[in-house]
Design a protein around this motif. Structure first.
Motif, short mmCIF file in Angstrom:
data_model
loop_
_atom_site.label_atom_id
_atom_site.label_comp_id
_atom_site.label_asym_id
_atom_site.label_seq_id
_atom_site.Cartn_x
_atom_site.Cartn_y
_atom_site.Cartn_z
N ARG A 123 0.84 -1.19 0.00
CA ARG A 123 0.00 0.00 0.00
C ARG A 123 0.88 1.24 0.00
N LEU A 124 0.30 2.33 -0.42
CA LEU A 124 1.00 3.61 -0.45
C LEU A 124 0.65 4.43 0.78
N THR A 125 1.63 5.11 1.33
CA THR A 125 1.38 6.15 2.32
C THR A 125 2.02 7.42 1.81
N PHE A 126 1.21 8.44 1.59
CA PHE A 126 1.67 9.73 1.08
C PHE A 126 1.59 10.76 2.20
N VAL A 127 2.56 11.66 2.22
CA VAL A 127 2.62 12.70 3.25
C VAL A 127 2.86 14.05 2.57
N ILE A 128 2.10 15.05 2.99
CA ILE A 128 2.35 16.44 2.63
C ILE A 128 2.69 17.20 3.90
N GLU A 129 3.77 17.96 3.86
CA GLU A 129 4.13 18.83 4.98
C GLU A 129 4.21 20.26 4.47
N GLY A 130 3.59 21.18 5.19
CA GLY A 130 3.60 22.58 4.81
C GLY A 130 4.13 23.45 5.92
N ASN A 131 4.80 24.52 5.54
CA ASN A 131 5.30 25.49 6.51
C ASN A 131 5.33 26.85 5.83
N SER A 132 4.32 27.66 6.10
CA SER A 132 4.18 28.98 5.48
C SER A 132 4.17 28.84 3.96
N GLY A 133 5.19 29.39 3.29
CA GLY A 133 5.20 29.38 1.84
C GLY A 133 5.91 28.21 1.21
#
Length: 552
Positions: free
Chosen positions: A497-507
């Motif tokens: 299975r796939l595990t996808f992650v998005i991490e954001g920090n301001s811009g």
């Protein structure tokens, strides 16, 4: 060119393409975590955290029924529409779901993301809840009613004579009912942003406005000679013999403010307060740390204990004026000066933490709506959690909940199109965040993954597809033009299975997958997240994070 064509180019580059086409993709969990520095220290005993509802929850309106408070916000082109919250203490809130939940209540076919539902007003009167709002481009202004704020709400009562946006409904103590709203001024506008506030009398039995009652009550704003812009969001209150009219002025951007006017008689002119605005942040140092900006669009409420408070929208900016979290809901106490309401003295910053209302009741089973928190959905319920919304209106759902997973039908609709894509999102509520999902590997001619979406013209799609039996990862970006693939990868260490992650920090925004050894591996780091900010992308909405499946 459709977004699906950019993925199709991946297939076209291969020597052979399987005819196998998966029609759906299973997702097993979605996790969101907020990590904002301003929320690191929790409020002291007896204090609360601003914003009270973080993320894209703008244009708040509030009403009280006994000991209970109910708050609604704009939802634009997301379904279901008009989120509604309940509280006992004005500080802690619990979602009751949404007001507009059927296609008849909310027809959003082919609507751009920042169209749809604008600025609702909620009021409780004589055992009934009233909500009045605007569905721009579709039906204009309308009313729905309910005995229970959790629903069901009635079919729309249309108001074809009432133009413009931002309607308010006011119940006078003599039994008469009025609707105030923003619309064009008499004749040609004198300048860009010249608007007016109009007043109608409404007949609740006939469910119609009285046509001959229409009257101009504010032309341009508090001082027409100064060419004020975008007078809007009127709310009328009767307090101690005065009729108060509170409006937003200056536009919903950096120059946003709240102004007050009053009269003793609704047939007479409204007098503007000489100390206006009664709320703004436009006069502060733009370089201050952790700025709260664009404050305005307020609604007042008196507690059972006698205090006055205001809910209003504002934003938490980075790089002076950029924000990806949209316009959020804040709370401040209201003081009175010479019988005028003051939300915040000019020159003062909106505090992140301050003393709570003097209310003894406690909101039970409140949900995390502010501060840092972790939110997870394992799709184990019989219905979607209230945080999830979809774009526009569909006659039939594209998802199925079963056996601790959610199955998305892979529609042939891209995120850049004005149809309804197979997309479910929840609001980004923090400037610094992490979001992840686990899903099955899509088959040939199908893609699926995780999305950061501000609009059809501003989004990231971190997805996967299968080409010649191998898993291909890609990142698709829309930045005011045709969506395009900006990065691809074909890792050999992906699990079943796939595990996808998005991490954001301001811009900045980064994309990762988790390999078969449970290690997080970078696909693309520090991409441009400012393209998801209102400053760059435009419109009135914030970023949503969610899941998407697509037939390619």
């Amino acid at each position: 060119m459709k977004a699906t064509q950019s993925i199709a180019l991946l297939f076209a580059s291969c020597l052979t393409i399987s005819n196998t086409n998966a029609t759906s993709v299973d997702f097993y969990q979605f996790t969101y975590e907020g990590k904002d520095a301003v929320f690191a220290q929790k409020p002291a005993q007896g204090q609360f955290q601003n914003p009270i509802i973080a993320g894209f929850y703008p244009d708040p309106s509030i009403t009280r029924a006994g000991d209970d408070y109910y708050l609604v916000t704009s939802s634009f082109s997301y379904s279901p529409g008009v989120p509604i919250f309940h509280s006992k203490d004005l500080v802690n809130w619990k979602s009751l779901g949404h007001v507009l939940v059927t296609p008849k209540q909310l027809p959003l076919y082919k609507q751009q993301t920042s169209r749809g539902i604008y600025a609702p007003t909620i009021r409780y009167h004589d055992g009934t809840f009233y909500l009045i709002t605007t569905l721009v481009d579709v039906r204009g202004n309308f009313i729905v009613t309910a005995k229970n704020p959790a629903g069901p709400w009635s079919d729309p009562i249309l108001l074809p004579e009432v133009g413009g946006i931002d309607p308010d409904i006011f119940f006078d103590d003599d039994g008469r009912v009025y609707i105030a709203h923003n619309d064009a001024p008499v004749g040609e506008p004198l300048y860009e942003g010249h608007r007016a506030i109009w007043l109608w009398e409404f007949d609740p039995k006939a469910k119609k406005v009285i046509k001959e009652s229409r009257r101009l009550i504010v032309n341009g704003g508090t001082d027409l000679a100064k060419k004020p812009v975008w007078i809007e969001a009127p709310h009328i209150y009767k307090i101690n013999g005065w009729y108060y009219l509170l409006c937003a002025e200056g536009g919903t951007g950096y120059e946003h403010s709240q102004v007050a006017l009053r009269t003793k008689d609704l047939t007479k002119p409204f007098e503007p307060y000489t100390g206006n605005p009664i709320l703004t942040q436009r006069d502060l140092d733009i370089n201050r740390p952790n700025p709260i900006t664009t404050a305005g669009h307020a609604d007042l409420i008196q507690t059972k204990e006698g205090e006055w408070w205001a809910v209003f929208l504002a934003t938490r900016a980075y790089d002076k004026t950029a924000y990806n979290t949209g316009r959020e809901t804040f709370l401040l106490p209201v003081s009175w000066k010479n019988e005028w309401p003051i939300i915040l003295e000019q020159g003062k910053e909106i505090p992140y933490q301050l003393n709570s209302p003097k209310i003894s009741a406690i909101t039970k089973n409140a949900e995390p709506t502010t501060g840092n928190f972790i939110w997870q959905d394992n799709f184990s319920g019989k219905a979607l959690q209230h945080q999830w919304v979809s774009l526009r209106t569909a006659d039939s759902p594209f998802y199925t909940l079963k056996n601790n997973r959610i199955q998305l039908q892979a529609l042939n609709v891209g995120l850049d199109e004005l149809e309804q894509p197979a997309f479910l999102g929840r609001r980004q509520q923090h400037t610094r965040f992490s979001a992840s999902t686990q899903l099955d590997i899509p088959a040939e001619k199908t893609s699926a993954g995780i999305v950061a979406l501000q609009s059809e013209t501003a989004h990231y799609y971190f997805g996967a597809t299968t080409i010649n039996g191998k898993t291909q990862l890609f990142i698709e970006q829309a930045n005011k033009g045709v969506p395009k693939i900006i990065h691809t990868a074909s890792p050999a260490d992906i699990g079943k299975r796939l595990t996808f992650v998005i991490e954001g920090n301001s811009g900045k925004i980064s994309f990762y997958y988790v390999n078969k050894d449970s290690n997080k591996k970078a696909v693309l780091e520090n991409a441009d997240a400012k393209i998801l900010s209102t400053e760059v992308a435009g419109g009135f909405v914030g970023t949503l994070l969610g899941i998407h499946a697509r037939a390619e």
